[in-house]
Design an enzyme around this catalytic site. Structure first.
Site, PDB file in Angstrom:
ATOM      1  N   ILE A   1       0.728  -1.159  -0.028  1.00  0.00           N
ATOM      2  CA  ILE A   1      -0.134   0.169  -0.162  1.00  0.00           C
ATOM      3  C   ILE A   1       0.976   1.286  -0.025  1.00  0.00           C
ATOM      4  O   ILE A   1       1.289   1.818   0.810  1.00  0.00           O
ATOM      5  CB  ILE A   1      -0.931   0.134   1.174  1.00  0.00           C
ATOM      6  CG1 ILE A   1      -1.960  -1.486   1.265  1.00  0.00           C
ATOM      7  CG2 ILE A   1      -2.031   1.395   1.259  1.00  0.00           C
ATOM      8  CD1 ILE A   1      -2.690  -1.326   2.443  1.00  0.00           C
ATOM      9  N   PRO A   2       1.226   1.495  -1.156  1.00  0.00           N
ATOM     10  CA  PRO A   2       1.964   2.813  -1.360  1.00  0.00           C
ATOM     11  C   PRO A   2       1.483   3.934  -0.900  1.00  0.00           C
ATOM     12  O   PRO A   2       0.240   4.243  -1.383  1.00  0.00           O
ATOM     13  CB  PRO A   2       2.755   2.794  -2.782  1.00  0.00           C
ATOM     14  CG  PRO A   2       2.586   1.521  -3.082  1.00  0.00           C
ATOM     15  CD  PRO A   2       1.416   0.840  -2.521  1.00  0.00           C
ATOM     16  N   HIS A   3       2.100   5.000   0.075  1.00  0.00           N
ATOM     17  CA  HIS A   3       1.241   5.966   0.344  1.00  0.00           C
ATOM     18  C   HIS A   3       2.612   7.263   0.582  1.00  0.00           C
ATOM     19  O   HIS A   3       3.430   6.546   1.281  1.00  0.00           O
ATOM     20  CB  HIS A   3       0.248   5.793   1.324  1.00  0.00           C
ATOM     21  CG  HIS A   3       0.645   5.323   2.506  1.00  0.00           C
ATOM     22  ND1 HIS A   3       0.985   3.925   2.868  1.00  0.00           N
ATOM     23  CD2 HIS A   3       0.932   5.741   4.057  1.00  0.00           C
ATOM     24  CE1 HIS A   3       1.433   3.690   3.822  1.00  0.00           C
ATOM     25  NE2 HIS A   3       1.242   4.851   4.667  1.00  0.00           N
ATOM     26  N   GLY A   4       2.073   8.394   0.892  1.00  0.00           N
ATOM     27  CA  GLY A   4       3.094   9.513   1.065  1.00  0.00           C
ATOM     28  C   GLY A   4       3.381   9.451   2.669  1.00  0.00           C
ATOM     29  O   GLY A   4       2.610   8.827   3.770  1.00  0.00           O
TER      30      GLY A   4
END
Length: 145
Positions: free
Chosen positions: A59-62
């Protein structure tokens, strides 16, 4: 959150996790969900703490500091049939489904929670990884409430 067909990508492949993360970020950027700076923050977030969640998903996120670069909440779903390793050279953490997310305020936590509930059952992840259309992905994920 409504899944948008144009944010679902099937049968992608990447040489490494950074390329995969940047791809997710670019989809969110191109869709008007984030500023371009958010993409680098997604890579930075993974360097701080892996975005690999187990059960073949990431879950790529900033980073928290990058919240200022989120224009509206959004999610992209990227299917990677051959998988991409989110681990190290020594440990394999292969993701076949990526959920790139950006959330206003704490909305990203709600998004992650829904994804986690759905993907806790590895059979659901397999269904996503095997989906043949964007509509099928939407139907599977819309079953989560």
């Amino acid at each position: 959150m409504k899944l948008e067909k144009n944010l679902i990508k099937l049968n992608e492949q990447f040489s490494d996790k950074e390329e995969a993360i940047r791809y997710c970020g670019k989809i969110l950027y191109d869709g008007g969900f984030v500023r371009e700076e958010y993409i680098d923050a997604m890579v930075e977030r993974n360097q701080e703490l892996s975005v690999y969640m187990g059960n073949f998903i990431a879950i790529p996120h900033g980073t928290d500091a990058a919240k200022k670069d989120v224009l509206k909440s959004g999610i992209t779903v990227v299917q990677v049939p051959e998988g991409v390793n989110f681990g190290t050279e020594d440990s394999s953490q292969v993701a076949t489904v990526l959920f790139g997310i950006a959330g206003i305020g704490d909305e990203h936590l709600e998004i992650i929670q829904k994804i986690s509930i759905f993907c806790a059952d590895v059979d659901n992840v397999i269904k996503l990884a095997d989906a043949q259309s964007e509509e099928e992905v939407i139907r599977l994920l819309d079953s989560v409430e």
